[in-house]
Design an enzyme around this catalytic site. Structure first.
Site, PDB file in Angstrom:
ATOM      1  N   GLU A 141      39.147  36.019  35.454  1.00 18.32           N
ATOM      2  CA  GLU A 141      38.231  34.986  35.903  1.00 18.32           C
ATOM      3  C   GLU A 141      38.895  33.633  35.705  1.00 18.32           C
ATOM      4  OE1 GLU A 141      33.812  33.849  34.536  1.00 18.32           O
ATOM      5  OE2 GLU A 141      34.060  35.929  35.211  1.00 18.32           O
ATOM      6  N   GLU A 150      33.228  39.442  29.283  1.00 19.86           N
ATOM      7  CA  GLU A 150      32.804  38.475  28.264  1.00 19.86           C
ATOM      8  C   GLU A 150      31.778  39.083  27.310  1.00 19.86           C
ATOM      9  OE1 GLU A 150      31.595  34.945  30.323  1.00 19.86           O
ATOM     10  OE2 GLU A 150      33.623  34.475  31.002  1.00 19.86           O
TER      11      GLU A 150
END
Length: 822
Positions: free
Chosen positions: A497, A430
């Site tokens: 994720e 991220e």
């Protein structure tokens, strides 16, 4: 180091031989008649420690007589109190940080001219500086990387002092709980001055089939004699059964630095896989003038991996789906200083659930983790970094990334490249607003270090340079993965994720909750849900009106109905239906400290196992999806005082074809398992016994029953070991349960349990899994949360009988005895 299952723990006394008696290492020259074999000794025991930053600590003659004596791994943050005003804040679970110093005495009985000594740290969080006898050896800012220093130039015969300064004063240094201190193992390696350096041997298996495997070795040798020499380098491969299966021996010329490539063929190889984690060994010896000067042992596995775009991931030529979990490195009451026995217990739970893959979020893990994954059978998505050049938390590694990323990435790859469990690298997670050139730069450098594995990046799918498109939360929305596949049909997708759901053990709601709307994270607003609602995989309410009221919004339902964007069942259906979707790494396997939604919560309940290591109901949902061993599970518990006559949704998870439910012996019907992945009966509540029989082809393969509990009557203790080793490392987990007089767990019990411990054991911690319980961990008492709590003890070096008594007010107490042997 291989794991061998034993009631006496992960590490044998042999592995700790050099830590015996006074725990000061007595190292001397080896006989030149027999040659030399390198030694590697634990340096975990008897460190001196203080919090604060006094002057002159690195000097040999500094007076540390008033300091605390402890063993590492050590995490000083978890020893502190939870406090809203601690600057670590939400990210650091409101626990203290600061600066700490460690000192360790090393005694060298005799130094030879050709001796080499290296100190090896598996992990120090963070900003560590190391001195030996007042000489500064170096600084490593990254708290998750393993590193080593050459002590040789500064050692003297007799007493030597190693000093380590750990600076974790600037926080938050991460977006989750990091811990503070020397929180992993420390080792002292002795070689001669002709040696294979740390991580100086790389193994690959570029050609593998059932008949034969090609094993390639790249070997580095350092020659610090100052003389050009000729030597012999021998490599012997040993099969999992210990038999010699291949050998090569070559004459080599040893300048200051030697680098060479060698190949061996192994006939009829036993291939490594999660179902058969077969490990080989390579023993490499260097001889000069007929004498052994170094022996270096390398465990490895023989396996092939291939990513075939839209067709999937192939291990040894067979399509495999990743049944994966993301985890942070902490473990409840022990914080970041996780003993090997505790780590093994956690991995064993995941293996029994059917998990076959783990993602190291968002950093390198301890070497022991990879050793266990090799031998237990987990594939690893090995993640190097969270962010890159820009910090994501104010004081995180992003402040050092520019100067250190190449060094740390190289050490990371070199350390872990021989593990067959490591099947994929991840370069980040991220990373906000990264340009494609940054991804390209890191991927290119990683491939120069190791080109035998695919590379991904968590939420890095927008740029093309990684081999596999990694999706996090955004990939949970409807049509996102499908549209990406339409645009890039030859690119495989992995849920780095996915998915995010929340559960609190023993808590239930019958109305579905969506995080953004019902329990928003600090960065979310309830009104935002309307903008995303049509993209969310909705879950039907289990009842028209909420049955279980009066529960704090900090706790989440253990039905599969508390989600962010997609639930477990819908996402696993996507995995099975699409070859290009390689699998996922759920967020998370275990509850982890930090990254909560605000005080007084110390975590956010994403795990399927709580902070005490107790499975939640989702554990069994995953087991029904991932495991091939017949299983069945019922939820919720069946103690609902005041709800007599109300219809309670009874949910069954099973991997069998059908299940039949019984209430007090009366059949409530048999149902066939379908794409809903759960079976639901609406059962009017009455006291008694709910039982389920799970069937395949009409045959009952497994059963389970739950029973209404009466009033709390007794404390029960279950220990995971009956005998242990007196080695200062073995850990015993004591599971405490409040039961009624019949032995049925009381699911609402919150009784305070007090522990009396005698014998050769020390307290590691107590925990109950309640995210709102801010009690300290290093005390001999804990309230139960929904019927349970945990006590952890660690052995000393003294043999004897360990006795634990658990009491709670007027309840009947329990006692258990554990024998600790030399």
């Amino acid at each position: 180091m291989f794991y061998k299952s034993s009631n006496s723990g992960f590490l044998s006394t042999l592995n700790r031989f050099f830590a015996a008696f006074l725990f000061i290492f007595m190292l001397s020259c080896q006989s030149k008649e027999t040659g030399f074999v390198r030694s590697r000794a634990s340096m975990d025991f008897d460190w001196k420690f203080t919090l604060g930053d006094p002057a002159g600590v690195e000097e040999l003659d500094f007076n540390d007589s008033g300091w605390r004596v402890l063993d590492v791994p050590h995490d000083w943050s978890i020893e502190g109190d939870y406090n809203k005003n601690n600057p670590s804040g939400i990210a650091g679970a409101f626990l203290p940080t600061g600066i700490g110093w460690y000192r360790k005495a090393i005694k060298i009985s005799k130094l030879c001219d050709d001796d080499k000594y290296f100190i090896e740290f598996d992990g120090v969080y963070m900003n560590s500086d190391v001195w030996i006898n007042g000489h500064h050896l170096g600084n490593r800012p990254y708290g998750y990387i393993s590193f080593a220093y050459d002590l040789t130039p500064y050692l003297t015969e007799g007493k030597n002092i190693l000093a380590v300064r750990v600076d974790h004063s600037k926080v938050p240094s991460g977006r989750w709980y990091t811990g503070s201190g020397i929180y992993r193992h420390v080792w002292l390696t002795q070689t001669k001055n002709i040696y294979i350096p740390q991580w100086g041997l790389a193994v690959s298996t570029p050609k593998v089939d059932k008949e034969e495997a090609l094993v390639n070795l790249n070997i580095q040798v350092k020659n610090e004699t100052g003389t050009l020499l000729r030597g012999q380098l021998t490599n012997v491969v040993y099969a999992p059964n210990g038999q010699k299966v291949a050998e090569t021996s070559e004459e080599i010329e040893l300048g200051k630095q030697f680098s060479g490539s060698f190949s061996l063929n192994v006939n009829s190889p036993v291939l490594w896989s999660p179902d058969q984690p077969a490990m080989y060994n390579i023993e490499t010896q260097i001889r000069v003038k007929g004498k052994i000067v170094d022996t270096y042992t390398t465990p490895f596995g023989i396996r092939s991996i291939e990513v075939c775009g839209s067709k999937g991931f192939f291990l040894n030529g067979k399509s495999v789906k990743f049944k994966g979990l993301s985890n942070h490195h902490d473990a409840g009451a022990v914080g970041a200083a996780v003993p090997d026995d505790v780590l093994y217990r956690r991995l064993k739970l995941l293996k029994e659930m059917g998990c076959n893959a783990l993602r190291t979020t968002h950093n390198p893990y301890s070497p022991e983790f990879y050793n266990m994954c090799d031998t237990m059978g987990f594939m690893v998505l090995n993640e190097a970094f969270d962010g890159w050049w820009k910090p994501k938390a104010k004081h995180d590694y992003g402040n050092f990334f520019k100067d250190w990323w190449k060094t740390d990435l190289a050490d990371f790859v070199h350390r872990d490249q021989n593990h067959p469990s490591v099947v994929m690298w991840s370069i980040g997670n991220e990373v906000p607003g990264f340009p494609g050139e940054q991804q390209k730069t890191i991927v290119s450098y990683l491939r120069s270090l190791d080109n035998t594995r695919p590379v991904t990046q968590a939420r890095g799918y927008k740029e093309p340079y990684a081999d596999i498109a990694g999706f996090n939360g955004h990939g949970e929305f409807k049509e996102v993965l499908e549209k990406y596949h339409e645009n890039y049909p030859n690119k495989a997708i992995i849920g780095t994720e996915i998915t995010h759901t929340l559960q609190t053990r023993g808590i239930y709601r019958t109305k579905t909750w969506y995080r953004t709307k019902d329990n928003p994270a600090p960065w979310e607003k309830p009104e935002d849900f309307a903008k995303m609602e049509d993209k969310v995989y909705k879950i039907k309410d289990l009842s028209k009106e909420e049955i279980f009221n009066g529960i704090t919004h900090k706790y989440q339902s253990s039905y599969d109905n508390s989600i962010v964007r997609i639930g477990v069942r819908d996402d696993w259906n996507r995995v099975e239906q699409n070859d290009y979707y390689l699998g996922n790494f759920r967020w998370t396997g275990f509850d982890y400290l930090g990254e909560s939604f605000g005080w007084p919560a110390r975590t956010a309940n994403f795990g399927i196992i709580d902070l005490a290591g107790f499975p939640k109901d989702h554990y069994y949902l995953y087991q029904s999806l991932w495991s091939s061993s017949p299983m069945v599970h019922i939820l919720p518990h069946w103690t609902h005082l005041g709800k007599e006559g109300k219809e309670i949704p009874v949910v069954v998870y099973t991997n069998c074809e059908s299940a039949e439910l019984f209430m007090n012996g009366k059949s409530l019907g048999e149902k066939q398992m379908g794409q809903e992945r759960q079976l639901v009966w609406m059962v009017p509540y009455e006291k008694g016994v709910i039982e389920v029989n799970a069937k395949t082809n009409g045959e009952i393969l497994c059963s389970k029953k739950i029973e209404t509990a009466e009033a709390p009557a007794q404390v029960t203790i279950f220990s995971d070991k009956k005998t242990v080793c007196a080695n200062r490392t073995d850990v015993i987990h004591f599971e405490i349960t409040i039961t009624d007089k019949k032995g049925v767990m009381v699911p609402y019990a919150d009784n305070l349990v007090e522990f009396e411990v005698s014998g050769p054991a020390k307290l590691l911690g107590v925990e109950n899994g309640d995210i709102l319980d801010l009690s300290p961990h290093k005390v001999y008492s804990r309230a139960t949360f929904n019927g349970k709590c945990l006590l952890m003890l660690q052995t000393t070096n003294e043999p004897g009988l360990i006795q634990v008594k658990a009491t709670s007010g007027n309840l009947k107490s329990s006692k258990v005895m554990i024998e600790s042997f030399e």
